[in-house]
Design an enzyme around this catalytic site. Structure first.
Site, PDB file in Angstrom:
ATOM      1  N   ASP A 258       0.830  -1.197   0.000  1.00 31.35           N
ATOM      2  CA  ASP A 258       0.000   0.000   0.000  1.00 31.35           C
ATOM      3  C   ASP A 258       0.868   1.251   0.000  1.00 31.35           C
ATOM      4  OD1 ASP A 258      -2.021   1.847   0.175  1.00 31.35           O
ATOM      5  OD2 ASP A 258      -2.338   1.559   2.319  1.00 31.35           O
ATOM      6  N   LYS A 265       1.563   7.985   0.717  1.00 32.11           N
ATOM      7  CA  LYS A 265       2.048   7.974   2.091  1.00 32.11           C
ATOM      8  C   LYS A 265       3.424   8.633   2.173  1.00 32.11           C
ATOM      9  CE  LYS A 265      -0.152   3.563   3.352  1.00 32.11           C
ATOM     10  NZ  LYS A 265      -0.970   4.028   4.479  1.00 32.11           N
ATOM     11  N   ASP A 276       0.198  -4.921   4.906  1.00 37.52           N
ATOM     12  CA  ASP A 276      -1.178  -4.424   4.841  1.00 37.52           C
ATOM     13  C   ASP A 276      -2.138  -5.512   4.362  1.00 37.52           C
ATOM     14  OD1 ASP A 276      -2.862  -2.344   5.460  1.00 37.52           O
ATOM     15  OD2 ASP A 276      -2.796  -1.444   3.468  1.00 37.52           O
ATOM     16  N   ASP A 335      -5.814   6.584  -0.026  1.00 35.72           N
ATOM     17  CA  ASP A 335      -5.154   5.771   0.998  1.00 35.72           C
ATOM     18  C   ASP A 335      -6.170   5.139   1.953  1.00 35.72           C
ATOM     19  OD1 ASP A 335      -2.994   4.604   2.280  1.00 35.72           O
ATOM     20  OD2 ASP A 335      -2.684   6.302   3.630  1.00 35.72           O
ATOM     21  N   GLU A 337      -8.128   2.743   1.150  1.00 34.03           N
ATOM     22  CA  GLU A 337      -8.436   1.760   0.099  1.00 34.03           C
ATOM     23  C   GLU A 337      -8.929   0.425   0.631  1.00 34.03           C
ATOM     24  OE1 GLU A 337      -5.145  -0.055   1.772  1.00 34.03           O
ATOM     25  OE2 GLU A 337      -5.455   2.070   1.399  1.00 34.03           O
ATOM     26  N   ARG A 339     -11.158  -0.436   2.799  1.00 27.79           N
ATOM     27  CA  ARG A 339     -12.619  -0.558   2.866  1.00 27.79           C
ATOM     28  C   ARG A 339     -13.225  -0.739   1.482  1.00 27.79           C
ATOM     29  NH1 ARG A 339     -12.557   5.085   5.849  1.00 27.79           N
ATOM     30  NH2 ARG A 339     -10.539   4.153   6.335  1.00 27.79           N
TER      31      ARG A 339
END
Length: 488
Positions: A258, A265, A276, A335, A337, A339
């Protein structure tokens, strides 16, 4: 780690479990009585009293050499902590040069369950991921490969069998979480899991991007579209209770790396985002454990597997995605993402398999780490009894949970002016609004819980059953939850 049972040991390192204030009861025929008195005297001199995880060590004459003897504290109370004792023993001996240790339970008073927990902790604490370390000093390399359990009470081997299955599932989860993102990505995640579960009797479904596009999984595929790696949806079904739909679905977030996407990030610490996919890792590890121990329950594990990258085709803040459920999502932050991946996986499993209970697991929000640190996972549920069952399983297994609220007031915070919902709410209550997002994808009448495990899948310091690194959090929790609530 090889675990075996015996009534006699070779001339190897010897360990004696000791409950709190139990030095006077320690006995063994594996060494001479004079040597045992020396070991006990040395323990007293070191103020060892049998505290859980404490170890006293001595060397005693044996033939022309010496024998290493350890007293391992198991603590006190109605149920002494043999798990901590097992983990402590392995931590002490793993790189000591010792290859095998015999643990004599003859005078310990341990139950079969306690012996099994001791063995499981000892085996789990031995896991390391050194495959890429080509210059590891000899003294840092693990040597301990075998633990022999002596004079264990009747029933201990039977109690160990499900713990062995659990340990194997836990090791799968840890390995997947620890592997670098150029090795584990959606396609190779699936391949690795299929190789690990071969022959266990799990029914496998794998969807590629074409199949998911036909099903309308626009949220999950939206996350994936910035990556050169294609997404996958992996489902493992175990029908241990006979034919019929699974009673329970486990759904895991599998973002194999991620970057944050366009909402990039910060560079510092981004390497941690290889884990992640810890929710998906916990799901497949649990499914392996359930199948290996032939759990008498019908369970399906589903993993949404993607990589979140920021190329010219990536989703942007402001885009609107249409999920498999038909609900639309305004993307405010790419970010957020996880969900988006989970919502389509949740819809898929409900439409295809109709479970009455669903638990999703995800390293979903940094806000959860701010709330709970690395001591508890967060639990959100639409059903009080389900929440209580999960909290109890967490306490019994050691994978602790803490419950958070859900309410209409929080739910309104993710309403969008141009779509059905936003993928993030305001700065406050970030973990709660993430859970509220997921709840919108749960069908009426379905018991559902969301476990935010962002602070739990990776550890910067050793614990009872893990070294630094991947912890395997969630596998012990879910295995215990299934055993307590879905098996007769």
């Amino acid at each position: 780690m090889k675990i075996s049972f015996s009534t006699a040991a070779p001339a190897t390192t010897l360990a004696l479990p000791v409950e709190k204030d139990g030095l006077d009861r320690v006995a063994t025929v594996e060494i001479e009585s004079d040597a045992l008195r020396v070991v006990i005297a040395a323990a007293r001199a070191n103020r060892f009293e049998g505290e859980a995880g404490a170890i006293a060590e001595a060397f005693v004459p044996e033939g022309d050499g010496v024998r290493r003897v350890l007293l391992v504290g198991a603590g006190s109370g109605s149920e002494p902590d043999y798990e901590r004792a097992g983990g402590a023993l392995t931590a002490r001996l793993l790189t000591s040069g010792v290859e095998s240790v015999a643990v004599d339970f003859g005078s310990a008073g341990a139950t079969p369950k306690a012996v099994a927990r001791f063995a499981a902790a000892a085996a789990q604490r031995s896991w390391r991921h050194d495959v890429y370390r080509t210059k590891l000093p000899e003294k840092s390399k693990p040597t301990l490969t075998s633990i022999i359990l002596l004079n264990a009470p009747d029933g201990s081997e039977a109690a160990w069998a499900p713990q062995k299955a659990l340990t194997e599932g836990l090791e799968l989860t840890r390995t997947l979480v620890a592997e670098p993102p150029n090795v584990i990505y959606p396609e190779t995640f699936v391949a690795r899991v299929l190789a690990e579960i071969d022959g266990l009797g799990l029914e496998v479904t794998v969807l590629g991007e074409t199949e998911m596009r036909e099903l309308g999984m626009g949220a999950l595929l939206g996350v994936s579209q910035g990556s050169a790696r294609d997404a996958r949806l992996l489902a493992l079904k175990w029908s241990g209770a006979g034919a019929g739909h699974p009673s329970l679905a486990l759904v895991g977030k599998g973002v194999t790396f991620d970057t944050g996407g366009i909402s990039l990030k910060p560079g510092a610490g981004m390497e941690d985002m290889k884990w992640d996919m810890g929710g998906a890792g916990a799901v497949v590890g649990t499914m392996k454990a359930l199948a290996a121990r032939k759990a008498k329950a019908n369970v399906i594990g589903v993993c949404g597997l993607v990589e979140n990258m920021p190329d010219g085709n990536a989703i942007r803040p402001g885009d609107v995605l249409t999920s498999m459920s038909g609900q639309t999502i305004e993307v405010l932050n790419t970010d957020a993402e996880g969900r988006l991946v989970l919502c389509d996986a949740l819809t898929w499993v409900q439409r295809m398999h109709h479970p009455r209970t669903i638990i999703d697991l995800a390293t979903l929000t940094g806000a959860m780490i701010i709330s709970l640190g690395n001591e508890h996972g967060g639990c959100f549920a639409n059903d009080d009894s389900l929440a209580e069952q999960l909290l109890a399983a967490g306490k019994a297994s050691g994978d602790l949970l803490w419950r958070f609220p859900l309410s209409d007031a929080y739910n309104k915070l993710i309403d969008s002016p141009i779509a059905d919902m936003k993928n993030v709410g305001p700065r406050g209550a970030g973990s709660i609004t993430a859970a509220q997002f997921l709840q919108r994808y749960i069908d009426p009448g379905v018991r559902w819980a969301h476990l935010d495990i962002a602070g739990m899948v990776w550890a910067d310091k050793p614990g009872t059953t893990w070294d630094k690194g991947a912890t395997g959090y969630g596998v012990r929790l879910l295995d215990r939850f299934v055993a307590d609530n879905f098996e007769g």
